[in-house]
Design a protein around this motif. Structure first.
Motif, short mmCIF file in Angstrom:
data_model
loop_
_atom_site.label_atom_id
_atom_site.label_comp_id
_atom_site.label_asym_id
_atom_site.label_seq_id
_atom_site.Cartn_x
_atom_site.Cartn_y
_atom_site.Cartn_z
N GLY A 89 -53.20 78.20 -90.40
CA GLY A 89 -52.00 79.00 -90.55
C GLY A 89 -50.60 78.65 -89.92
O GLY A 89 -49.64 78.67 -90.50
N GLY A 90 -50.90 78.04 -88.68
CA GLY A 90 -49.59 77.34 -88.28
C GLY A 90 -49.05 76.33 -89.02
O GLY A 90 -47.74 76.37 -89.26
N LEU A 91 -49.87 75.39 -89.51
CA LEU A 91 -49.33 74.42 -90.23
C LEU A 91 -48.54 75.07 -91.67
O LEU A 91 -47.48 74.48 -92.17
N VAL A 92 -49.24 76.06 -92.22
CA VAL A 92 -48.55 76.56 -93.42
C VAL A 92 -47.34 77.36 -93.20
O VAL A 92 -46.46 77.33 -94.14
N LEU A 126 -70.31 77.43 -84.32
CA LEU A 126 -69.54 76.87 -85.61
C LEU A 126 -68.49 78.11 -85.98
O LEU A 126 -67.53 77.84 -86.75
N ARG A 127 -68.80 79.32 -85.84
CA ARG A 127 -67.72 80.45 -86.47
C ARG A 127 -66.68 80.31 -85.43
O ARG A 127 -65.46 80.64 -86.05
N ARG A 128 -66.92 80.07 -84.33
CA ARG A 128 -65.74 80.34 -83.37
C ARG A 128 -64.85 78.86 -83.64
O ARG A 128 -63.60 78.92 -83.63
N LEU A 129 -65.57 77.86 -84.09
CA LEU A 129 -64.67 76.76 -84.39
C LEU A 129 -63.99 76.98 -85.72
O LEU A 129 -62.75 76.52 -85.84
N ALA A 130 -64.62 77.84 -86.76
CA ALA A 130 -63.95 78.06 -87.89
C ALA A 130 -62.76 79.05 -87.66
O ALA A 130 -61.73 78.79 -88.37
N HIS A 131 -62.68 79.93 -86.41
CA HIS A 131 -61.62 80.51 -86.17
C HIS A 131 -60.43 79.87 -85.70
O HIS A 131 -59.36 79.97 -86.06
N SER A 132 -60.67 78.67 -84.94
CA SER A 132 -60.02 77.73 -84.62
C SER A 132 -59.12 76.95 -85.61
O SER A 132 -57.93 76.67 -85.74
N LEU A 133 -59.91 76.60 -86.55
CA LEU A 133 -59.53 75.94 -87.62
C LEU A 133 -58.57 76.71 -88.72
O LEU A 133 -57.47 76.29 -89.02
N ARG A 149 -66.32 79.35 -94.62
CA ARG A 149 -65.15 79.48 -95.59
C ARG A 149 -64.48 81.04 -95.13
O ARG A 149 -63.21 80.95 -94.73
N ASP A 150 -65.38 82.05 -95.08
CA ASP A 150 -64.79 83.19 -94.97
C ASP A 150 -64.25 83.50 -93.54
O ASP A 150 -63.16 84.12 -93.46
N ASP A 151 -64.71 82.95 -92.46
CA ASP A 151 -64.19 82.85 -91.27
C ASP A 151 -62.96 82.17 -91.09
O ASP A 151 -62.18 82.60 -90.40
N VAL A 152 -62.80 81.08 -91.74
CA VAL A 152 -61.51 80.45 -91.80
C VAL A 152 -60.26 80.91 -92.52
O VAL A 152 -59.27 81.25 -92.01
N LEU A 153 -60.82 81.53 -93.50
CA LEU A 153 -59.80 82.54 -94.19
C LEU A 153 -59.47 83.68 -93.53
O LEU A 153 -58.10 84.14 -93.57
N ASP A 154 -60.17 84.27 -92.90
CA ASP A 154 -60.01 85.36 -92.33
C ASP A 154 -58.97 85.19 -90.93
O ASP A 154 -57.82 85.93 -90.71
N ALA A 155 -59.09 84.13 -90.24
CA ALA A 155 -58.04 83.75 -89.23
C ALA A 155 -56.92 83.20 -89.87
O ALA A 155 -55.69 83.52 -89.16
N GLU A 207 -48.97 81.17 -101.15
CA GLU A 207 -48.55 80.10 -101.72
C GLU A 207 -49.46 78.92 -101.87
O GLU A 207 -49.44 78.03 -102.35
N ALA A 208 -50.28 79.18 -100.74
CA ALA A 208 -50.95 78.00 -100.20
C ALA A 208 -52.49 78.17 -100.38
O ALA A 208 -53.16 79.31 -100.21
N SER A 209 -53.18 77.28 -101.10
CA SER A 209 -54.44 77.21 -101.45
C SER A 209 -55.25 76.33 -100.40
O SER A 209 -54.77 75.07 -100.15
N ILE A 210 -56.46 76.52 -99.96
CA ILE A 210 -57.18 75.80 -99.08
C ILE A 210 -58.17 75.17 -99.60
O ILE A 210 -59.17 75.62 -100.09
#
Length: 410
Positions: free
Chosen positions: A321-324, A309-316, A346-352, A364-367
Motif C-alpha cells: 500500500g505504501g509503494l502504491v 503467515l497471515r500476519r506476514l500477509a498483513h505486513s506485505l 491473497r485476501d489477507d494481503v488485499l485487506d491490508a 488503479e493498481a493490480s497485484i
C-alpha cells in the motif's frame, strides 16, 4: 554542393540507416517475431525501406523471414506479408543471477528464448573471488554448448544489492556480505572475452523483463518486488526504469517497517525485508533453516495457513500500500518467494493493502504474479546484455566475431 557538405550528408544518412536498423531489430527481438507490414506501420517507413533493412539484418544472420501461418491476422490488403523472426542460434548472450542460495547462469538467444541453463549452490562463504571463478566456469560450460559460429554479444549479471553499472561496482550487497566489489572488471578479465559485461540490481532487472515480456508488457508504470532472502524493488515510470542518481534506487526492503525489532543484514533494525523475506516466510510456515531450498513444498495450496503467515500477509499488504501511494503504478508484480505466498493469503494481503493505500491509486493498481515465474531476473539480465546489439547491430556484431572461437580455444 561542396565535398565536405556531401560527406556530411552521407554521414547523416548512414547514421539514420543504422538507427533504423537498430529500431527494427528491437521490434523483432522484443516481439519474438513480427510481420514486415507491422514493421512498416510501427516505424512509419515505406515498404521498400523496411525491405532493405530486413535484408541487411538477414545478411548479418540475425533474423530470418518466413511465410505467416494460416489464420494469422493480416495488416492491409494484398499478399500476406512475410514474418521477420529472430535467429536465436546465430546470436546469443550469457546471463547470470547471483543469489544468496543459488547461482544461476543461462544462455539466451535473440528473441528472449532461454537456450541452456546451469544452477549451482552459492558457496557457504561467498567470497567474491570464489563466486566469480565459479560463475566464469559455469559461463564457459554454457559457451561450449553453443552452435558453431553462434556469436556472443554480451554478458549480463544480476546482483541482490546496490550496484553501479557505469563502474561495475557492487556498492553493497548485505545478504552476500559484499561491499565495494569491482565485479564487472573481475568477470571481464577472468572470462577473457571482448564482449561487454553489464551489471544490474536483481529487482530492477526483474522489472525490465516483466515490462518487456511479462505481466507489465504494454504498461508504462509498474513495480516489481524481488523477494528472497532480501527484498528489493524495480520501478518503471512512463516506460523507463527509475534508477536514481547513481543507479541505487529501489531498495524498498530497507525501509523502516512498523515497530519491527528484527536485526537486518544491512545493519539496521526493523527493515521490511525482515518481515516478509524468505527467512520470515520459512519461520512462519515451519520450514527449517537447513531446508530453505525446499521452502516451496511448505507453501502448497490446500494446506492449512498458519496464523504467522497471515500476519506476514498483513505486513506485505501494508508495505505494498505504501509503494502504491508513492509510485502510483498500474501493476505490482510479486516475484521470488512471494509467487508462492500470495496465492495462499491473497485476501489477507488485499485487506491490508486496501486499508493502507490511498483510494485513488489503489483503484488503479493490480497485484499480480510474474508471467515469467522464476525467470524474471535472469531474463532481465539477458535483456541488459543485449543492450549494445540493440543500439548498434553492425558495430556490436563486428566486435563479437571470433569471441566464441577465442573462449573455446583458451
Amino acid at each position: 554542393m561542396s565535398a565536405s557538405r556531401r560527406r556530411g550528408t552521407g554521414t547523416n544518412q548512414e547514421a539514420v540507416r543504422r538507427h533504423n536498423l537498430a529500431t527494427l531489430l528491437g521490434h523483432v527481438h522484443h516481439s519474438g517475431g513480427v510481420s514486415r507490414a507491422q514493421l512498416t506501420e510501427r516505424m512509419g517507413l515505406n515498404r521498400s525501406t523496411i525491405g532493405d533493412l530486413v535484408r541487411e539484418l538477414d545478411e548479418l544472420a540475425v533474423v530470418h523471414q518466413s511465410t505467416p501461418e494460416v489464420g494469422t491476422t493480416r495488416v492491409g490488403a494484398g499478399r500476406p506479408s512475410l514474418d521477420v523472426n529472430p535467429d536465436p542460434d546465430s546470436v546469443h548472450v550469457l546471463a547470470a543471477e547471483l543469489g544468496v542460495d543459488t547461482l544461476d547462469v543461462a544462455r539466451v538467444g535473440l528473441g528472449g528464448a532461454v537456450l541452456d541453463r546451469i544452477s549451482r549452490p552459492t558457496p557457504a562463504s561467498p567470497d567474491p573471488d570464489v563466486v566469480v571463478d565459479l560463475v566464469v566456469d559455469m559461463l564457459r560450460e554454457l559457451l561450449a554448448s553453443a552452435s558453431p559460429g553462434s556469436r556472443l554479444v554480451g554478458i549480463g549479471v544480476a546482483v541482490p544489492g546496490v550496484v553501479n553499472d557505469a563502474t561495475g561496482l557492487v556498492r553493497f550487497a548485505p545478504n552476500l556480505g559484499w561491499s565495494d566489489v569491482s565485479l564487472t572488471p573481475m568477470l571481464a578479465s577472468r572470462i577473457g572475452l571482448k564482449v561487454p559485461v553489464r551489471l544490474g540490481n536483481d529487482a530492477e532487472l526483474g522489472a525490465l523483463a516483466e515490462h518487456i515480456r511479462g505481466a507489465g508488457r504494454h504498461l508504462s508504470h509498474l513495480v516489481y518486488i524481488s523477494c528472497d532472502v532480501g527484498v528489493g524493488g524495480g520501478v518503471i515510470i512512463e516506460g523507463l526504469p527509475m534508477r536514481g542518481a547513481s543507479g541505487y534506487a529501489g531498495e524498498v526492503g530497507h525501509q523502516r517497517f512498523d515497530n519491527g525489532s528484527a536485526r537486518c543484514r544491512c545493519g539496521n533494525t526493523g527493515c521490511w525485508e525482515t518481515e516478509i523475506g524468505s527467512h520470515a516466510v520459512a519461520e512462519a510456515v515451519g520450514c527449517p533453516p537447513d531446508r530453505m531450498d525446499q521452502l516451496e513444498q511448505y507453501l502448497r495450496p490446500g494446506q492449512p495457513v498458519p496464523p504467522a503467515l497471515r500476519r506476514l500477509a498483513h505486513s506485505l499488504g501494508v508495505g505494498l500500500g505504501g509503494l502504491v501511494n508513492v509510485f502510483n503504478p498500474e501493476v505490482v508484480i510479486l516475484g521470488g518467494v512471494l509467487r508462492w505466498v500470495y496465492p495462499l493469503v491473497r485476501d489477507d494481503v488485499l485487506d491490508a493493502f486496501e486499508a493502507w493505500a490511498l483510494d485513488a491509486p489503489a483503484r488503479e493498481a493490480s497485484i499480480v504474479l510474474p508471467w515469467l515465474a522464476g525467470d524474471s531476473v535472469i531474463v532481465g539480465a539477458a535483456e541488459l546484455a543485449f543492450t549494445d546489439l540493440l543500439a548498434d547491430p553492425v558495430g556490436s556484431l563486428a566486435r563479437a566475431e571470433g569471441a566464441l572461437t577465442a573462449v573455446l580455444g583458451s
